[in-house]
Design a protein around this motif. Structure first.
Motif, PDB file in Angstrom:
ATOM      1  N   LEU A  28      36.566  33.502  29.137  1.00 37.48           N
ATOM      2  CA  LEU A  28      37.966  33.867  29.296  1.00 37.48           C
ATOM      3  C   LEU A  28      38.148  34.602  30.635  1.00 37.48           C
ATOM      4  CD1 LEU A  28      40.743  33.922  27.865  1.00 37.48           C
ATOM      5  CD2 LEU A  28      40.077  36.141  26.906  1.00 37.48           C
ATOM      6  N   GLU A  29      39.043  34.128  31.460  1.00 35.49           N
ATOM      7  CA  GLU A  29      39.286  34.787  32.757  1.00 35.49           C
ATOM      8  C   GLU A  29      40.036  36.096  32.526  1.00 35.49           C
ATOM      9  OE1 GLU A  29      41.575  33.988  36.983  1.00 35.49           O
ATOM     10  OE2 GLU A  29      41.045  32.302  35.675  1.00 35.49           O
ATOM     11  N   PRO A  30      39.505  37.197  33.055  1.00 34.09           N
ATOM     12  CA  PRO A  30      40.181  38.482  32.832  1.00 34.09           C
ATOM     13  C   PRO A  30      41.498  38.554  33.600  1.00 34.09           C
ATOM     14  CG  PRO A  30      38.382  38.759  34.385  1.00 34.09           C
ATOM     15  CD  PRO A  30      38.282  37.356  33.882  1.00 34.09           C
ATOM     16  N   VAL A  31      42.414  39.355  33.096  1.00 32.76           N
ATOM     17  CA  VAL A  31      43.693  39.600  33.758  1.00 32.76           C
ATOM     18  C   VAL A  31      43.531  40.853  34.623  1.00 32.76           C
ATOM     19  CG1 VAL A  31      46.128  40.142  33.470  1.00 32.76           C
ATOM     20  CG2 VAL A  31      44.992  38.558  31.889  1.00 32.76           C
ATOM     21  N   ALA A  32      43.778  40.708  35.919  1.00 31.59           N
ATOM     22  CA  ALA A  32      43.641  41.847  36.826  1.00 31.59           C
ATOM     23  C   ALA A  32      45.011  42.345  37.251  1.00 31.59           C
ATOM     24  CB  ALA A  32      42.828  41.454  38.055  1.00 31.59           C
ATOM     25  N   THR A  33      45.109  43.639  37.474  1.00 32.31           N
ATOM     26  CA  THR A  33      46.328  44.230  38.023  1.00 32.31           C
ATOM     27  C   THR A  33      46.032  44.684  39.447  1.00 32.31           C
ATOM     28  OG1 THR A  33      45.765  46.425  37.166  1.00 32.31           O
ATOM     29  CG2 THR A  33      47.126  45.005  35.768  1.00 32.31           C
ATOM     30  N   VAL A  34      47.013  44.553  40.306  1.00 24.87           N
ATOM     31  CA  VAL A  34      46.865  44.951  41.705  1.00 24.87           C
ATOM     32  C   VAL A  34      48.004  45.902  42.058  1.00 24.87           C
ATOM     33  CG1 VAL A  34      46.697  44.176  44.098  1.00 24.87           C
ATOM     34  CG2 VAL A  34      45.796  42.737  42.261  1.00 24.87           C
ATOM     35  N   ASP A  35      47.653  47.130  42.462  1.00 25.66           N
ATOM     36  CA  ASP A  35      48.632  48.084  42.973  1.00 25.66           C
ATOM     37  C   ASP A  35      48.823  47.764  44.459  1.00 25.66           C
ATOM     38  OD1 ASP A  35      49.956  50.284  44.113  1.00 25.66           O
ATOM     39  OD2 ASP A  35      49.172  51.656  42.594  1.00 25.66           O
ATOM     40  N   GLU A  36      49.893  47.039  44.769  1.00 29.21           N
ATOM     41  CA  GLU A  36      50.100  46.547  46.138  1.00 29.21           C
ATOM     42  C   GLU A  36      50.107  47.686  47.156  1.00 29.21           C
ATOM     43  OE1 GLU A  36      50.699  43.555  47.548  1.00 29.21           O
ATOM     44  OE2 GLU A  36      50.593  42.269  45.783  1.00 29.21           O
ATOM     45  N   GLU A  37      50.747  48.794  46.820  1.00 32.85           N
ATOM     46  CA  GLU A  37      50.869  49.902  47.768  1.00 32.85           C
ATOM     47  C   GLU A  37      49.508  50.508  48.093  1.00 32.85           C
ATOM     48  OE1 GLU A  37      53.270  54.148  48.220  1.00 32.85           O
ATOM     49  OE2 GLU A  37      53.778  52.737  46.616  1.00 32.85           O
TER      50      GLU A  37
END
Length: 597
Positions: free
Chosen positions: A147-156
């Motif tokens: 299962l491909e993990p879901v990543a979050t990216v803080d753009e700032e």
């Protein structure tokens, strides 16, 4: 009545056999009643159990993994707990990156902390996307997979981290440039540069983080930066403008005289700036050039001030002793516009006419009477003991004052007219009063001119604006009618409220100075009435051992009031009081210093 139902069509040659087998309904009715009831109950219970099983079983499909962590057969809550525990070590590892291509030896990579770059795994979202096959899926062999993990990216945060890396690792490009220094052309050759592509690097980091390949060096994209001003443009600018501009002086002429501006004078104010197309365009700061000291000296050498006619009183009449002279003023407001076209010319062509304005004197032989300068309004003389410093300083002050023209309503200032008493302005050291005792300083003795001016103002009947007496009384001056000046602190000024122009005549010799006001009297006569001395205070005695000590005789301190009485036709029309407080003049005895023999 409706027609009878039609018989089904028959196919020619086909036989039709009658169906004599019992129907399902007939068989069902033939079953014993207990059997029917038991079968119905079994069917209902089995269906209910199946539905309940399907509804209750929400565990994750077996064989489901996330970055190698098995979460198959776990409930969502259990899966989240396991991922939180076991992924931490993997997803917190620094990401190895290189700016541009990864070198063969892959040594000394830059390390980026995922948290600093705003990267994190959203465990809840990852679990939510896992398959939940339920009981039937398990019965029929349903399973999960990677299962491909879901990543979050803080753009700032990610952008800030990469911009810092870009600043640390980027190579700035160099714009081609042409400048000028000390009359010489200075060339800056252009060069390209490279910098981290922040947007592309941020996306590549996210992809690498999702893949779990943080232990493999990652190549981040770069952006090449090319100079806008290239070598060809630099070469053109030098050949077409810069070298001709610095090839020699340019000349502006005014009234037959030359104003010569050398390359060294011009170069601090000359630039070549790129336009939107990368072309270098020359710019000259004309205002800065005009304000340059060396340029100003050239201009001043050509300019000349208008001279007023000189007046004097002879036989009770005002006469012109010297005619006025027109002046010439070089207008430097267009200096840049005049000089710029000359910079690319050669030889004699590097010359143009300066913009000049001829100025007329305020006072000429022809307008003396029109201005109302018809009689002597007042004159006053102060005598002093001859001394070289007095002769020099008093003579210089009188020279600067002589010929002053003050129009109705204007204010005349001693400090503005005479200027600071410095060596450059023609003054020498002499005695002054400072801290209630005599001392030496530049310009000593000019108080004699200030006192003479105050009395000329007094008896001309015009309005004193700023004045001040000496701290203690000096015997050669009229008490209560004397004045001193101090540069930056105390002025001696008056306002011309006589309704006509005033001409000031000032002359001096080795032991006296005389100032006269010429104009039109507002009052027939101005008298001075000096009152008695009051509040008399006896002086003391002080000893001083300073090297520049000046002996000082004692004199009492006192208050005195002087009245100025204005008369017209012999009748008094106004009276003014001038009150002065003098401090005691202590006796100063100069003692020899302890180191003297």
């Amino acid at each position: 009545m409706p027609p009878p139902p039609a018989e089904p069509p028959r196919i020619p040659g086909a036989e039709t056999a009658e169906n004599t087998s019992p129907t399902v309904a007939e068989r069902f009715r033939a079953l014993p009643r207990p059997a029917l009831i038991g079968g119905a109950v079994a069917l209902v219970l089995g269906g209910s159990f199946l539905v309940a099983s399907l509804a209750i079983d929400s565990t994750i499909a077996s064989g489901t993994t996330v970055l190698g962590v098995d979460i198959g057969g776990l409930s969502p809550e259990e899966a989240r707990d396991r991922l939180d525990s076991e992924l931490a070590g993997q997803t917190d590892e620094p990401i190895q990156v290189y700016i541009g291509e990864v070198p063969e030896d892959a040594a000394d990579p830059h390390l980026i902390d995922p948290a600093d770059a705003g990267l994190a795994v959203d465990v809840a979202a990852t679990v939510d996307q896992a398959d939940r096959p339920g009981l039937l899926g398990r019965i029929f062999g349903g399973g999960g997979g990677e299962l491909e993990p879901v990543a979050t990216v803080d753009e700032e945060k990610g952008r800030a981290e990469l911009e810092a890396l870009a600043e640390q690792t980027g190579t700035e490009h160099t714009e081609g440039a042409v400048s000028f220094a000390d009359g010489e052309v200075v060339v800056t050759e252009p060069s390209s540069g490279a910098s981290l592509d922040v947007d592309g690097a941020l996306e590549r980091l996210r992809e690498s983080y999702l893949s779990g390949a943080t232990d493999t060096p990652l190549s981040l994209p770069v952006t090449a930066a090319q100079p806008d001003v290239d070598e060809e443009e630099v070469r053109r600018a030098v050949e077409e403008f810069a070298e001709p501009a610095m090839s020699g002086p340019v000349t502006l002429t005014a009234d037959g005289q030359d104003i010569t501006l050398t390359p060294a004078m011009i170069s601090p104010y000359l630039t070549m700036e790129p336009d939107d197309d990368g072309s270098l365009e020359p710019q000259l700061d004309g205002e800065g050039l005009a304000g340059d000291d060396t340029v100003r000296a050239e201009v001043d050498g050509v300019s000349r001030a208008a001279l007023n006619a000189r007046l004097a009183v002879q036989g009770g009449e005002v006469v012109v002793t010297a005619d006025g002279r027109s002046g010439l003023e070089v207008d430097t407001g267009d200096l840049g516009e005049k000089v710029m076209p000359l910079l690319t010319r050669i030889g004699p062509a590097r010359t143009d006419e300066a913009t000049v304005t001829e100025t007329e004197p305020e006072l000429t032989r022809e307008n003396v009477s029109e201005l109302g300068i018809t009689e002597q309004m007042s004159t006053f003389t102060v005598n002093f003991d001859p001394a070289p410093y007095r002769t020099t300083n008093i003579g210089r002050a009188a020279e600067l004052i002589n010929g002053s023209v003050v129009k109705p309503g204007e204010r005349w200032s001693f400090n503005e007219t005479v200027g600071e008493r410095t060596e450059e302005n023609g003054f020498v050291e002499g005695l002054i009063i400072l801290d209630d005792q005599y001392q030496t300083a530049q310009g000593g003795g000019v108080s004699a001119v200030a006192t003479t001016m105050f009395n000329a103002v007094f008896f001309a009947g015009v309005k004193p604006v700023e004045y001040g007496a000496h701290s203690f009384y000096i015997e050669r001056y009229p008490e209560g009618r004397e004045a001193t000046v101090a540069w930056g602190h105390l002025d001696n000024s008056f306002e011309n409220d006589s309704d006509h122009t005033i001409y000031i005549s000032a002359t001096s010799n080795e032991n006296s100075v005389t100032i006269s006001f010429l104009g039109t009297k507002k009052y027939d006569e101005v008298e001075s009435v000096t009152g008695d001395r009051t509040n008399v205070v006896e002086p003391g005695t002080r000893e001083a051992i300073e090297d520049d000590c000046v002996p000082q005789p004692p004199l009492e301190g006192f208050d005195v009031t002087v009245e100025r009485v204005f008369k017209i036709g012999g009748e008094e029309v106004k009276r003014e009081d001038f009150k002065t407080r003098y401090t005691p003049r202590d006796e100063v005895v100069c003692e020899a210093g302890s180191g003297d023999d």
